[in-house]
Design a protein around this motif. Structure first.
Motif, short mmCIF file in Angstrom:
data_model
loop_
_atom_site.label_atom_id
_atom_site.label_comp_id
_atom_site.label_asym_id
_atom_site.label_seq_id
_atom_site.Cartn_x
_atom_site.Cartn_y
_atom_site.Cartn_z
N ALA A 95 60.45 -23.78 18.11
CA ALA A 95 60.67 -25.22 18.23
C ALA A 95 59.85 -25.80 19.37
O ALA A 95 59.25 -26.87 19.23
CB ALA A 95 62.16 -25.51 18.45
N ILE A 96 59.81 -25.09 20.51
CA ILE A 96 59.06 -25.59 21.66
C ILE A 96 57.56 -25.53 21.39
O ILE A 96 56.83 -26.47 21.69
CB ILE A 96 59.44 -24.80 22.94
CG1 ILE A 96 60.93 -25.02 23.25
CG2 ILE A 96 58.57 -25.22 24.11
CD1 ILE A 96 61.49 -24.09 24.30
N GLU A 97 57.09 -24.43 20.80
CA GLU A 97 55.67 -24.32 20.46
C GLU A 97 55.25 -25.41 19.48
O GLU A 97 54.19 -26.02 19.63
CB GLU A 97 55.35 -22.94 19.88
CG GLU A 97 55.32 -21.84 20.91
CD GLU A 97 54.93 -20.50 20.31
OE1 GLU A 97 55.00 -20.32 19.06
OE2 GLU A 97 54.57 -19.60 21.08
N THR A 98 56.07 -25.66 18.47
CA THR A 98 55.75 -26.68 17.47
C THR A 98 55.66 -28.06 18.11
O THR A 98 54.72 -28.82 17.84
CB THR A 98 56.81 -26.67 16.35
OG1 THR A 98 56.79 -25.39 15.71
CG2 THR A 98 56.54 -27.76 15.33
N ALA A 99 56.61 -28.39 18.97
CA ALA A 99 56.60 -29.69 19.65
C ALA A 99 55.36 -29.83 20.53
O ALA A 99 54.72 -30.89 20.55
CB ALA A 99 57.87 -29.87 20.49
N ALA A 100 55.01 -28.76 21.25
CA ALA A 100 53.84 -28.82 22.14
C ALA A 100 52.55 -28.99 21.34
O ALA A 100 51.67 -29.75 21.74
CB ALA A 100 53.77 -27.56 23.00
N LYS A 101 52.45 -28.33 20.19
CA LYS A 101 51.26 -28.48 19.35
C LYS A 101 51.19 -29.88 18.74
O LYS A 101 50.15 -30.52 18.76
CB LYS A 101 51.24 -27.43 18.24
CG LYS A 101 50.92 -26.03 18.75
CD LYS A 101 50.74 -25.06 17.60
CE LYS A 101 52.05 -24.46 17.19
NZ LYS A 101 51.93 -23.35 16.22
N LYS A 102 52.30 -30.35 18.20
CA LYS A 102 52.33 -31.67 17.54
C LYS A 102 52.02 -32.80 18.51
O LYS A 102 51.48 -33.83 18.12
CB LYS A 102 53.70 -31.91 16.90
CG LYS A 102 53.87 -31.22 15.59
CD LYS A 102 55.19 -31.64 14.94
CE LYS A 102 55.31 -31.00 13.57
NZ LYS A 102 56.56 -31.39 12.89
N ASN A 103 52.37 -32.63 19.79
CA ASN A 103 52.15 -33.66 20.79
C ASN A 103 50.84 -33.48 21.56
O ASN A 103 50.60 -34.17 22.56
CB ASN A 103 53.34 -33.73 21.74
CG ASN A 103 54.54 -34.36 21.07
OD1 ASN A 103 54.62 -35.57 20.95
ND2 ASN A 103 55.48 -33.53 20.60
#
Length: 147
Positions: A52-60
């Motif tokens: 979840a944290i990796e996905t948020a960091a990539k998307k942002n």
């Protein structure tokens, strides 16, 4: 090499995470050429928290998935933060614990010298405990790594 007192990335990540007005806080940080995001995750599986944290960091746009050193730095910051919330043993579901967490990810240069490059901080705050409502307590963790 001097750490700029006003640009302490861990402190700013925690303040962003705990802010009552995170959008305003994030805007101020972005004016300093920093990138950040906030989010929430709840799970009995540590790998779901990491994802979840990796996905948020990539998307942002905080990290690029095609640049190994950026993903690697983020991963280690996440694991360090998880060590904080799990008191040193990154185990959740396997020992019947669940977490409900808010997170902040922040990227920037905390040094006076631009050549020092960017660092990434991951701050986690929420609850951890048995998977029974009311059987949890507060927890917080912080991880910081150079990119």
């Amino acid at each position: 090499m001097s750490l700029n007192k006003d640009r302490r990335i861990g402190r700013h990540a925690i303040l962003l995470l705990l802010s009552d007005h995170p959008a305003e806080q994030l805007k101020k940080l972005e004016q300093s050429k920093w990138k950040g995001c906030i989010g929430k995750v709840g799970s009995m599986d540590a790998h779901k928290v990491v994802a979840a944290i990796e996905t948020a960091a990539k998307k942002n746009g905080i990290v690029r998935s095609d640049v190994y050193r950026e993903m690697h730095a983020l991963y280690h910051a996440i694991i360090e933060a998880l060590h904080g919330i799990t008191r040193g043993q990154v185990q959740i579901g396997s020992i019947l614990r669940t977490v409900g967490l808010s997170f902040a990810v922040l990227r920037g240069n905390p040094y006076d010298n631009e050549l020092e490059g960017d660092w990434v901080a991951v701050a986690l705050y929420g609850t951890i405990g048995a998977p029974v409502k009311g059987s949890e307590h507060e927890t917080i963790g912080l991880g910081i790594n150079h990119i």
